[in-house]
Design an enzyme around this catalytic site. Structure first.
Site, PDB file in Angstrom:
ATOM      1  N   ARG A 147      46.390 -56.026  52.879  1.00 56.86           N
ATOM      2  CA  ARG A 147      46.320 -55.163  54.051  1.00 56.86           C
ATOM      3  C   ARG A 147      44.983 -55.421  54.736  1.00 56.86           C
ATOM      4  O   ARG A 147      43.945 -55.422  54.060  1.00 56.86           O
ATOM      5  CB  ARG A 147      46.406 -53.705  53.589  1.00 56.86           C
ATOM      6  CG  ARG A 147      46.237 -52.695  54.697  1.00 56.86           C
ATOM      7  CD  ARG A 147      46.231 -51.270  54.173  1.00 56.86           C
ATOM      8  NE  ARG A 147      44.915 -50.690  54.332  1.00 56.86           N
ATOM      9  CZ  ARG A 147      44.677 -49.376  54.408  1.00 56.86           C
ATOM     10  NH1 ARG A 147      45.669 -48.509  54.317  1.00 56.86           N
ATOM     11  NH2 ARG A 147      43.459 -48.913  54.544  1.00 56.86           N
ATOM     12  N   TYR A 159      39.227 -46.247  61.146  1.00 56.80           N
ATOM     13  CA  TYR A 159      39.976 -45.959  59.929  1.00 56.80           C
ATOM     14  C   TYR A 159      40.067 -47.204  59.037  1.00 56.80           C
ATOM     15  O   TYR A 159      40.324 -48.312  59.509  1.00 56.80           O
ATOM     16  CB  TYR A 159      41.417 -45.490  60.254  1.00 56.80           C
ATOM     17  CG  TYR A 159      42.263 -45.571  59.023  1.00 56.80           C
ATOM     18  CD1 TYR A 159      42.133 -44.611  58.028  1.00 56.80           C
ATOM     19  CD2 TYR A 159      43.068 -46.680  58.775  1.00 56.80           C
ATOM     20  CE1 TYR A 159      42.814 -44.729  56.841  1.00 56.80           C
ATOM     21  CE2 TYR A 159      43.763 -46.807  57.587  1.00 56.80           C
ATOM     22  CZ  TYR A 159      43.621 -45.825  56.625  1.00 56.80           C
ATOM     23  OH  TYR A 159      44.286 -45.959  55.440  1.00 56.80           O
ATOM     24  N   ASP A 210      47.719 -50.784  58.529  1.00 54.42           N
ATOM     25  CA  ASP A 210      47.964 -49.340  58.575  1.00 54.42           C
ATOM     26  C   ASP A 210      47.408 -48.787  59.883  1.00 54.42           C
ATOM     27  O   ASP A 210      46.211 -48.891  60.147  1.00 54.42           O
ATOM     28  CB  ASP A 210      47.265 -48.677  57.369  1.00 54.42           C
ATOM     29  CG  ASP A 210      47.662 -47.231  57.181  1.00 54.42           C
ATOM     30  OD1 ASP A 210      48.318 -46.654  58.072  1.00 54.42           O
ATOM     31  OD2 ASP A 210      47.303 -46.668  56.116  1.00 54.42           O
ATOM     32  N   HIS A 212      47.723 -45.611  60.666  1.00 54.53           N
ATOM     33  CA  HIS A 212      47.281 -44.254  60.284  1.00 54.53           C
ATOM     34  C   HIS A 212      47.584 -43.206  61.347  1.00 54.53           C
ATOM     35  O   HIS A 212      46.714 -42.403  61.729  1.00 54.53           O
ATOM     36  CB  HIS A 212      45.794 -44.270  59.901  1.00 54.53           C
ATOM     37  CG  HIS A 212      45.526 -43.501  58.637  1.00 54.53           C
ATOM     38  ND1 HIS A 212      44.893 -42.285  58.625  1.00 54.53           N
ATOM     39  CD2 HIS A 212      45.821 -43.778  57.353  1.00 54.53           C
ATOM     40  CE1 HIS A 212      44.805 -41.847  57.378  1.00 54.53           C
ATOM     41  NE2 HIS A 212      45.363 -42.735  56.574  1.00 54.53           N
ATOM     42  N   GLU A 236      52.265 -49.901  59.215  1.00 57.15           N
ATOM     43  CA  GLU A 236      52.434 -48.617  58.519  1.00 57.15           C
ATOM     44  C   GLU A 236      52.029 -47.447  59.402  1.00 57.15           C
ATOM     45  O   GLU A 236      51.024 -47.536  60.129  1.00 57.15           O
ATOM     46  CB  GLU A 236      51.547 -48.667  57.270  1.00 57.15           C
ATOM     47  CG  GLU A 236      51.504 -47.375  56.499  1.00 57.15           C
ATOM     48  CD  GLU A 236      50.512 -47.462  55.350  1.00 57.15           C
ATOM     49  OE1 GLU A 236      50.187 -48.580  54.906  1.00 57.15           O
ATOM     50  OE2 GLU A 236      50.047 -46.396  54.917  1.00 57.15           O
ATOM     51  N   GLU A 262      53.820 -41.893  53.210  1.00 59.33           N
ATOM     52  CA  GLU A 262      52.840 -41.462  52.199  1.00 59.33           C
ATOM     53  C   GLU A 262      52.586 -39.964  52.238  1.00 59.33           C
ATOM     54  O   GLU A 262      52.156 -39.404  51.231  1.00 59.33           O
ATOM     55  CB  GLU A 262      51.530 -42.250  52.319  1.00 59.33           C
ATOM     56  CG  GLU A 262      50.733 -41.968  53.574  1.00 59.33           C
ATOM     57  CD  GLU A 262      49.477 -42.825  53.704  1.00 59.33           C
ATOM     58  OE1 GLU A 262      49.506 -43.991  53.297  1.00 59.33           O
ATOM     59  OE2 GLU A 262      48.481 -42.305  54.212  1.00 59.33           O
ATOM     60  N   ARG A 283      57.430 -45.199  51.840  1.00 64.97           N
ATOM     61  CA  ARG A 283      56.164 -45.250  51.091  1.00 64.97           C
ATOM     62  C   ARG A 283      55.886 -44.037  50.209  1.00 64.97           C
ATOM     63  O   ARG A 283      54.814 -43.899  49.629  1.00 64.97           O
ATOM     64  CB  ARG A 283      55.014 -45.424  52.091  1.00 64.97           C
ATOM     65  CG  ARG A 283      54.965 -46.845  52.546  1.00 64.97           C
ATOM     66  CD  ARG A 283      53.772 -47.201  53.366  1.00 64.97           C
ATOM     67  NE  ARG A 283      52.514 -46.567  53.083  1.00 64.97           N
ATOM     68  CZ  ARG A 283      51.747 -46.825  52.033  1.00 64.97           C
ATOM     69  NH1 ARG A 283      52.102 -47.713  51.147  1.00 64.97           N
ATOM     70  NH2 ARG A 283      50.598 -46.187  51.883  1.00 64.97           N
ATOM     71  N   GLU A 339      51.324 -50.479  46.842  1.00 68.10           N
ATOM     72  CA  GLU A 339      49.913 -50.498  47.264  1.00 68.10           C
ATOM     73  C   GLU A 339      49.017 -50.403  46.044  1.00 68.10           C
ATOM     74  O   GLU A 339      49.300 -49.649  45.115  1.00 68.10           O
ATOM     75  CB  GLU A 339      49.652 -49.308  48.198  1.00 68.10           C
ATOM     76  CG  GLU A 339      48.219 -49.217  48.694  1.00 68.10           C
ATOM     77  CD  GLU A 339      47.982 -48.036  49.626  1.00 68.10           C
ATOM     78  OE1 GLU A 339      48.784 -47.073  49.587  1.00 68.10           O
ATOM     79  OE2 GLU A 339      47.007 -48.082  50.392  1.00 68.10           O
ATOM     80  N   TRP A 402      43.808 -38.162  62.294  1.00 71.92           N
ATOM     81  CA  TRP A 402      42.957 -39.093  61.549  1.00 71.92           C
ATOM     82  C   TRP A 402      43.808 -40.101  60.840  1.00 71.92           C
ATOM     83  O   TRP A 402      44.892 -39.842  60.381  1.00 71.92           O
ATOM     84  CB  TRP A 402      42.077 -38.341  60.531  1.00 71.92           C
ATOM     85  CG  TRP A 402      41.290 -39.369  59.767  1.00 71.92           C
ATOM     86  CD1 TRP A 402      40.239 -40.131  60.222  1.00 71.92           C
ATOM     87  CD2 TRP A 402      41.536 -39.806  58.419  1.00 71.92           C
ATOM     88  NE1 TRP A 402      39.832 -41.005  59.252  1.00 71.92           N
ATOM     89  CE2 TRP A 402      40.603 -40.838  58.140  1.00 71.92           C
ATOM     90  CE3 TRP A 402      42.460 -39.437  57.446  1.00 71.92           C
ATOM     91  CZ2 TRP A 402      40.579 -41.506  56.907  1.00 71.92           C
ATOM     92  CZ3 TRP A 402      42.434 -40.073  56.235  1.00 71.92           C
ATOM     93  CH2 TRP A 402      41.490 -41.099  55.962  1.00 71.92           C
TER      94      TRP A 402
HETATM   95  C1  GCO Z   1      46.876 -45.711  52.540  1.00 71.66           C
HETATM   96  C2  GCO Z   1      46.427 -44.424  53.067  1.00 71.66           C
HETATM   97  C3  GCO Z   1      45.282 -43.791  52.405  1.00 71.66           C
HETATM   98  C4  GCO Z   1      45.125 -42.351  52.890  1.00 71.66           C
HETATM   99  C5  GCO Z   1      44.634 -41.510  51.764  1.00 71.66           C
HETATM  100  C6  GCO Z   1      44.507 -40.061  52.159  1.00 71.66           C
HETATM  101  O1  GCO Z   1      47.698 -46.312  53.188  1.00 71.66           O
HETATM  102  O2  GCO Z   1      46.408 -46.082  51.482  1.00 71.66           O
HETATM  103  O3  GCO Z   1      46.615 -44.267  54.412  1.00 71.66           O
HETATM  104  O4  GCO Z   1      44.107 -44.501  52.390  1.00 71.66           O
HETATM  105  O5  GCO Z   1      44.294 -42.266  53.988  1.00 71.66           O
HETATM  106  O6  GCO Z   1      45.512 -41.661  50.691  1.00 71.66           O
HETATM  107  O7  GCO Z   1      44.228 -39.302  51.036  1.00 71.66           O
HETATM  108 MG    MG Z   2      48.442 -45.317  54.817  1.00 73.86          MG
END
Ligand code: GCO
Ligand code: MG
Length: 402
Positions: A147, A159, A210, A212, A236, A262, A283, A339, A402
């Site tokens: 990633r 991020y 990602d 995010h 992602e 996630e 995920r 991951e 975020w």
């Molecule tokens: C990822 C995630 C994490 C999250 C974290 C929040 O894809 O691994 O986005 O890094 O930000 O798990 O607690």
């Molecule tokens: Mg993520």
């Protein structure tokens, strides 16, 4: 057979973790992870004050009945706190059952479907050049999938950009760090990162990214289309997913594979995403969605729609979740990828485990159960330390995702 104790252990070996330990009258114990990053103590209270008293005296072999008892019996269904508490109980009970059967958990689930679990590592850098170098280091370590997250020109604290080279830990302060987001700057920059990565390393390595939750659906469609020539394994969390229908718009505009889940807690969070084939990878992981018992339902449902798994595996999921997830991944027929963010050495010492990395894959051992335990004496040396995830605002101060 009876449960005689259910204890909650909070420890901070590098970061906070909440672990449930269930003990039985037959001397066998099991452990489950209940960590909810930045909101840890809410799950501690849920387990200690409301779940543990209901477990004492129950037969730990009745995993399904206990799952239903905690889910239906609470009256208040779903949500991250409830589902993490249920996950902790569920994983501890599967651990106990597999130990009683003298089998590694993957065997109890249905047996091995693959030799090892393909993982992706996290490469990040302050700028494009550093990120390209970081991806190279992962390839040198044997990773087959990486990633890539980079600092963005004109944006501080983007991020996914860590402070050290190998470790990235977002929950970084006693109160939330404020970061600033600018979608235009990100969209102007992100495709060039993948263009450079393909020029440098070719197409033999899988690349992931990602977003995010930062984009709107139509912006996500633009990004997906722009990176199509670079053939990503997935993009992602391109947009928030409370409204599952939002992904229809993204899907109409790009063939770049999409991954999400996630932060999902139950099958209801992804039912439409899966049934409509708006996504390619789900995920959700064991600690996020009610343990092995419920994750198995999600994976089976996903299989009907050619959606594969791609479980969350950030550092806030303890080695207990990683161990359980790897057994799940070793068995689940529609496995995609896992991951893998490496835990700090102190974390690994508190949670002795038998999984090992080799050849771009993680391999579970044959220890009965899920193969992860907790060293309680060592755990006690690392008291809880409040830590929050950052928040994001637009340049004019508006709160963003975020
Ligand atoms: C990822 C995630 C994490 C999250 C974290 C929040 O894809 O691994 O986005 O890094 O930000 O798990 O607690
Ligand atoms: Mg993520």
């Amino acid at each position: 057979m009876k449960i005689i104790a259910a204890r909650i252990i909070v420890t901070c070996p590098g970061r906070n973790f909440v672990t449930l330990k269930i003990e039985t009258d037959q001397g066998v114990h099991g452990i489950g992870d209940a960590t909810l990053n930045g909101r840890e103590l809410s799950v501690v209270s849920y387990l200690q004050d409301h779940v543990a008293p209901c477990l004492i005296g129950r037969d730990p072999r009745c995993i399904e009945d206990i799952w239903q008892y905690l889910y239906r019996g609470a009256y208040w269904r779903r949500g991250p706190v409830t589902m993490r508490a249920i996950a902790a109980v569920d994983v501890a009970l599967w651990d106990i059952k597999a130990k009683m059967a003298n089998m590694p958990l993957y065997d109890l689930l249905g047996g091995r479907s693959r030799d090892g679990v393909l993982v992706y590592g996290h490469a990040n850098g302050a700028d494009l050049g550093e990120t390209v170098e970081a991806v190279g280091r992962y390839i040198d370590m044997g990773y087959k999938a990486v990633r890539a997250q980079s600092g963005i020109p004109g944006i501080d604290l983007a991020y996914g950009v860590g402070r050290g080279k190998l470790y990235y830990e977002p929950a970084d302060a006693a109160l939330p760090t404020e970061t600033v987001w600018d979608t235009r700057k990100y969209l102007n920059f992100a495709p060039s990162l993948f263009e450079r990565l393909r020029e440098t390393y070719g197409f033999g390595v899988e690349l992931l990214h990602d977003v995010h939750h930062r984009l709107t659906p139509i912006e996500a469609g633009q990004l997906g289309k722009a990176v199509e020539p670079h053939r990503l394994f997935w993009l992602e969390d391109v947009t928030p997913a409370e409204n599952q229908e939002a992904f229809r718009l993204v899907r109409q505009h790009t063939t770049t594979p999409l991954a999400v889940g996630e932060i999902f807690n139950t099958i209801w969070d992804c039912k439409d995403l899966i049934a409509n084939q708006y996504i390619d990878y789900i995920r959700t992981t064991v600690v996020g969605a009610g343990g092995i018992t419920h994750l198995r339902r999600i994976a089976d449902f996903a299989a009907l729609h050619q959606v594969r798994t791609g479980a969350h595996g950030a550092t806030d999921l303890s080695p207990v979740t990683m161990g359980a997830a790897l057994h799940f991944d070793t068995w689940v027929p529609n496995f995609g990828i896992q991951e893998y963010m490496r835990h700090a050495e102190e974390t690994d010492a508190v949670f002795p485990h038998d999984y090992v990395f080799g050849d771009g894959r993680l391999h579970v051992g044959d220890t009965p159960g899920h193969g992860v335990d907790i060293d309680e004496a060592l755990a006690a040396k690392y008291p809880y330390k409040p830590a929050y995830l950052p928040v994001a605002r637009l340049e004019d101060g508006t709160m963003w995702n975020w």
